[in-house]
Motif scaffolding. Structure first.
Motif, PDB file in Angstrom:
ATOM      1  N   ASN A   1       0.846  -1.190   0.000  1.00 13.67           N
ATOM      2  CA  ASN A   1       0.000   0.000   0.000  1.00 13.67           C
ATOM      3  C   ASN A   1       0.879   1.236   0.000  1.00 13.67           C
ATOM      4  OD1 ASN A   1      -2.552  -1.438   0.401  1.00 13.67           O
ATOM      5  ND2 ASN A   1      -1.666  -1.958   2.367  1.00 13.67           N
ATOM      6  N   CYS A   2       0.364   2.311  -0.592  1.00 19.17           N
ATOM      7  CA  CYS A   2       1.137   3.543  -0.696  1.00 19.17           C
ATOM      8  C   CYS A   2       0.218   4.731  -0.449  1.00 19.17           C
ATOM      9  CB  CYS A   2       1.747   3.637  -2.094  1.00 19.17           C
ATOM     10  SG  CYS A   2       2.617   5.166  -2.417  1.00 19.17           S
ATOM     11  N   ILE A   3       0.679   5.677   0.373  1.00 19.72           N
ATOM     12  CA  ILE A   3       0.006   6.960   0.532  1.00 19.72           C
ATOM     13  C   ILE A   3       0.950   8.018  -0.002  1.00 19.72           C
ATOM     14  CG2 ILE A   3      -0.948   8.640   2.138  1.00 19.72           C
ATOM     15  CD1 ILE A   3      -1.621   6.387   4.007  1.00 19.72           C
ATOM     16  N   PHE A   4       0.463   8.827  -0.939  1.00 27.68           N
ATOM     17  CA  PHE A   4       1.291   9.823  -1.606  1.00 27.68           C
ATOM     18  C   PHE A   4       0.573  11.165  -1.570  1.00 27.68           C
ATOM     19  CE2 PHE A   4       2.341  12.076  -5.606  1.00 27.68           C
ATOM     20  CZ  PHE A   4       3.683  12.256  -5.394  1.00 27.68           C
ATOM     21  N   PHE A   5       1.279  12.208  -1.162  1.00 25.97           N
ATOM     22  CA  PHE A   5       0.710  13.555  -1.143  1.00 25.97           C
ATOM     23  C   PHE A   5       1.202  14.320  -2.357  1.00 25.97           C
ATOM     24  CE2 PHE A   5       0.421  12.227   3.243  1.00 25.97           C
ATOM     25  CZ  PHE A   5      -0.844  12.669   3.587  1.00 25.97           C
ATOM     26  N   GLU A   6       0.272  14.901  -3.090  1.00 26.48           N
ATOM     27  CA  GLU A   6       0.587  15.633  -4.314  1.00 26.48           C
ATOM     28  C   GLU A   6       0.133  17.081  -4.162  1.00 26.48           C
ATOM     29  OE1 GLU A   6      -0.668  15.508  -9.033  1.00 26.48           O
ATOM     30  OE2 GLU A   6      -1.830  14.379  -7.596  1.00 26.48           O
ATOM     31  N   ALA A   7       1.073  18.013  -4.300  1.00 27.88           N
ATOM     32  CA  ALA A   7       0.756  19.445  -4.238  1.00 27.88           C
ATOM     33  C   ALA A   7       0.671  19.983  -5.656  1.00 27.88           C
ATOM     34  CB  ALA A   7       1.818  20.190  -3.453  1.00 27.88           C
ATOM     35  N   ARG A   8      -0.397  20.703  -5.938  1.00 32.71           N
ATOM     36  CA  ARG A   8      -0.585  21.282  -7.268  1.00 32.71           C
ATOM     37  C   ARG A   8      -0.655  22.797  -7.164  1.00 32.71           C
ATOM     38  NH1 ARG A   8      -5.043  17.627 -10.376  1.00 32.71           N
ATOM     39  NH2 ARG A   8      -3.805  15.736 -10.494  1.00 32.71           N
ATOM     40  N   LYS A   9       0.208  23.459  -7.896  1.00 32.24           N
ATOM     41  CA  LYS A   9       0.220  24.923  -8.008  1.00 32.24           C
ATOM     42  C   LYS A   9       0.313  25.619  -6.653  1.00 32.24           C
ATOM     43  CE  LYS A   9      -2.459  24.754 -12.231  1.00 32.24           C
ATOM     44  NZ  LYS A   9      -3.703  25.076 -12.887  1.00 32.24           N
ATOM     45  N   GLY A  10       0.845  24.943  -5.665  1.00 34.72           N
ATOM     46  CA  GLY A  10       1.012  25.552  -4.352  1.00 34.72           C
ATOM     47  C   GLY A  10      -0.274  25.832  -3.606  1.00 34.72           C
ATOM     48  N   LYS A  11      -1.425  25.432  -4.168  1.00 34.89           N
ATOM     49  CA  LYS A  11      -2.700  25.702  -3.520  1.00 34.89           C
ATOM     50  C   LYS A  11      -3.413  24.425  -3.094  1.00 34.89           C
ATOM     51  CE  LYS A  11      -4.294  28.521  -6.798  1.00 34.89           C
ATOM     52  NZ  LYS A  11      -5.267  29.366  -7.490  1.00 34.89           N
ATOM     53  N   ASP A  12      -3.494  23.473  -3.973  1.00 37.94           N
ATOM     54  CA  ASP A  12      -4.259  22.256  -3.710  1.00 37.94           C
ATOM     55  C   ASP A  12      -3.328  21.136  -3.269  1.00 37.94           C
ATOM     56  OD1 ASP A  12      -6.599  23.510  -4.527  1.00 37.94           O
ATOM     57  OD2 ASP A  12      -6.284  22.945  -6.623  1.00 37.94           O
ATOM     58  N   LEU A  13      -3.788  20.368  -2.282  1.00 33.01           N
ATOM     59  CA  LEU A  13      -3.044  19.202  -1.802  1.00 33.01           C
ATOM     60  C   LEU A  13      -3.950  17.995  -1.917  1.00 33.01           C
ATOM     61  CD1 LEU A  13      -0.473  18.073  -0.428  1.00 33.01           C
ATOM     62  CD2 LEU A  13      -1.617  18.488   1.761  1.00 33.01           C
TER      63      LEU A  13
ATOM     64  N   GLU B   1     -12.303  -1.027   2.574  1.00 30.85           N
ATOM     65  CA  GLU B   1     -11.230  -2.029   2.585  1.00 30.85           C
ATOM     66  C   GLU B   1      -9.866  -1.379   2.399  1.00 30.85           C
ATOM     67  OE1 GLU B   1      -9.556  -5.649   3.127  1.00 30.85           O
ATOM     68  OE2 GLU B   1     -11.670  -5.145   3.383  1.00 30.85           O
ATOM     69  N   MET B   2      -9.778  -0.417   1.490  1.00 29.94           N
ATOM     70  CA  MET B   2      -8.498   0.268   1.261  1.00 29.94           C
ATOM     71  C   MET B   2      -8.068   1.032   2.505  1.00 29.94           C
ATOM     72  SD  MET B   2      -8.599   1.639  -2.638  1.00 29.94           S
ATOM     73  CE  MET B   2      -6.963   2.295  -2.518  1.00 29.94           C
ATOM     74  N   LEU B   3      -8.980   1.781   3.124  1.00 27.37           N
ATOM     75  CA  LEU B   3      -8.646   2.542   4.323  1.00 27.37           C
ATOM     76  C   LEU B   3      -8.231   1.612   5.464  1.00 27.37           C
ATOM     77  CD1 LEU B   3     -11.438   5.246   4.210  1.00 27.37           C
ATOM     78  CD2 LEU B   3      -8.981   5.667   4.093  1.00 27.37           C
ATOM     79  N   THR B   4      -8.908   0.492   5.599  1.00 29.19           N
ATOM     80  CA  THR B   4      -8.577  -0.466   6.653  1.00 29.19           C
ATOM     81  C   THR B   4      -7.181  -1.050   6.445  1.00 29.19           C
ATOM     82  OG1 THR B   4     -10.909  -1.018   6.871  1.00 29.19           O
ATOM     83  CG2 THR B   4      -9.348  -2.554   7.818  1.00 29.19           C
ATOM     84  N   GLN B   5      -6.829  -1.364   5.207  1.00 34.41           N
ATOM     85  CA  GLN B   5      -5.524  -1.961   4.926  1.00 34.41           C
ATOM     86  C   GLN B   5      -4.390  -0.953   5.040  1.00 34.41           C
ATOM     87  OE1 GLN B   5      -5.641  -3.979   1.170  1.00 34.41           O
ATOM     88  NE2 GLN B   5      -7.224  -5.396   1.833  1.00 34.41           N
ATOM     89  N   VAL B   6      -4.618   0.269   4.609  1.00 37.22           N
ATOM     90  CA  VAL B   6      -3.559   1.270   4.622  1.00 37.22           C
ATOM     91  C   VAL B   6      -3.274   1.745   6.036  1.00 37.22           C
ATOM     92  CG1 VAL B   6      -2.967   3.607   3.913  1.00 37.22           C
ATOM     93  CG2 VAL B   6      -3.873   2.024   2.256  1.00 37.22           C
ATOM     94  N   LEU B   7      -4.320   1.937   6.819  1.00 36.99           N
ATOM     95  CA  LEU B   7      -4.119   2.410   8.176  1.00 36.99           C
ATOM     96  C   LEU B   7      -3.829   1.233   9.060  1.00 36.99           C
ATOM     97  CD1 LEU B   7      -6.936   5.071   8.394  1.00 36.99           C
ATOM     98  CD2 LEU B   7      -4.550   5.439   7.941  1.00 36.99           C
TER      99      LEU B   7
END
Length: 94
Positions: free
Chosen positions: A19-31, A88-94
């Motif tokens: 499993n992977c959690i990735f944070f993506e910042a766009r244009k310095g405004k949206d995360l 299911e995804m939230l349960t497995q990732v956390l």
């Protein structure tokens, strides 16, 4: 974007992660927060609206040491196939 995806998959495989959690910042405004099953999916994307640092929370002592996250789901998460997958995804990732 495909190059970033390939790099995320490669790093996750090197660390033996499913499993992977990735944070993506766009244009310095949206995360955005991406949660993915590696290597072939599924993936889900969330818009992060609020973010706080640990210093802002002003936690005193070591109250979280050795604790586990608690996650509760509404009954609606068992009724829809899309919500069941998300649960299911939230349960497995956390």
């Amino acid at each position: 974007d495909q190059i970033e995806l390939g790099l995320r998959i490669e790093v996750a495989e090197m660390k033996n992660c499913n499993n992977c959690i990735f944070f993506e910042a766009r244009k310095g405004k949206d995360l955005y927060m991406w949660m993915s099953r590696i290597p072939s999916g599924p993936s889900v994307k969330f818009l992060v609206e609020n973010l706080h640092t640990m210093s802002e929370l002003k936690l005193t002592g070591n109250c979280l040491k050795g604790s586990r996250p608690l996650l509760l789901f509404d009954k609606n998460f068992d009724e829809s196939p899309a919500f069941r997958l998300l649960k299911e995804m939230l349960t497995q990732v956390l």
